[in-house]
Scaffold this active site. Structure first.
Site, PDB file in Angstrom:
ATOM      1  CB  VAL A  44       9.001  -9.942 -13.715  1.00  0.00           C
ATOM      2  CG1 VAL A  44       9.243 -11.451 -13.756  1.00  0.00           C
ATOM      3  CG2 VAL A  44      10.275  -9.231 -13.272  1.00  0.00           C
ATOM      4  CB  CYS A  45       3.781 -10.252 -14.689  1.00  0.00           C
ATOM      5  SG  CYS A  45       3.977 -10.633 -12.929  1.00  0.00           S
ATOM      6  CB  THR A  46       5.194  -7.611 -19.292  1.00  0.00           C
ATOM      7  OG1 THR A  46       4.322  -6.715 -18.585  1.00  0.00           O
ATOM      8  CG2 THR A  46       5.089  -7.326 -20.784  1.00  0.00           C
TER       9      THR A  46
END
Length: 219
Positions: A44-46
């Site tokens: 998700v952070c990517t």
């Protein structure tokens, strides 16, 4: 420490992908968006880091600087950046803070004071609360805090919308209604009495209730 809106944002010195910074000096006379991540190489952070890279020009227009944080070393951030560019079509174009000792995460109340351990052995789940957004004004005061769950990607259009509202309301004695967007009507602040409002808005206002005074967005 427990942070609240209106508190002075804690200052710190840290290594970033763009060199060492003193946070308050780095902010300078701008607004700052600090958004943090529990772990490098997480899915998700990517997507979030790539999204912010694509949106950076919009923050630049608003005199706002972007800075990321992850509870891993800067060297890992640089490796992760290659994956982000490859999968999201945008290279990270803002600094990423390395926080392997969890100093900044603890300072900003993202993790308990007794959190510890080698970042290599800590999992994203251990750092789950390190998914936050802070908006900090040129006065170094915290203007907004958002905490997100692990599985929900952040809506950075909303961050821009809130930034627009805060910048507008810092210049004019108005507030913005639910779901307000740039260019839409606003509400005269409750701190402004009718006599003062008549001077500011000689054309009058719509008032479905005496306390709900609606005017076009000030220029």
């Amino acid at each position: 420490m427990t942070l609240r809106i209106g508190d002075t944002a804690p200052n710190f010195q840290a290594d970033t992908t763009e060199g060492k910074i003193d946070f308050h000096q780095w902010i300078g006379d701008k607004w700052a968006i600090l958004f943090s991540h529990p772990k490098d190489f997480t899915p998700v952070c990517t997507t979030e880091l790539g999204t912010m890279a694509r949106m950076k020009a919009e923050f630049d227009k608003r005199n706002a600087r972007i800075i990321g944080l992850s509870a891993d070393p800067v060297e890992d951030h640089k490796k992760w950046s290659k994956d982000i560019e490859e999968t999201q079509g945008a290279a990270v174009n803002y600094p990423m803070i390395g926080d392997p000792d969890l100093k900044v995460a603890k300072l900003y109340d993202m993790l308990p004071a007794d959190a510890a351990g080698d970042p290599k052995t800590r999992t994203a789940a251990n750092n789950a609360t390190v998914r936050t957004v802070f908006i900090i004004g040129p006065d170094k005061k915290i203007k907004l805090m958002l905490f997100y769950p692990m599985t929900t990607g952040r809506n950075f259009d909303e961050i821009l919308r809130v930034l627009d509202s805060m910048q507008l309301t810092s210049r004019h004695k108005v507030a913005t209604p639910a779901n307000w967007k740039q260019g839409q009507d606003v509400i005269i602040s409750g701190s402004v009495n009718d006599e003062e409002a008549k001077k500011q808005y000689p054309g009058g206002w719509k008032a479905p209730k005496p306390y709900l005074r609606i005017v076009p967005q000030p220029k």
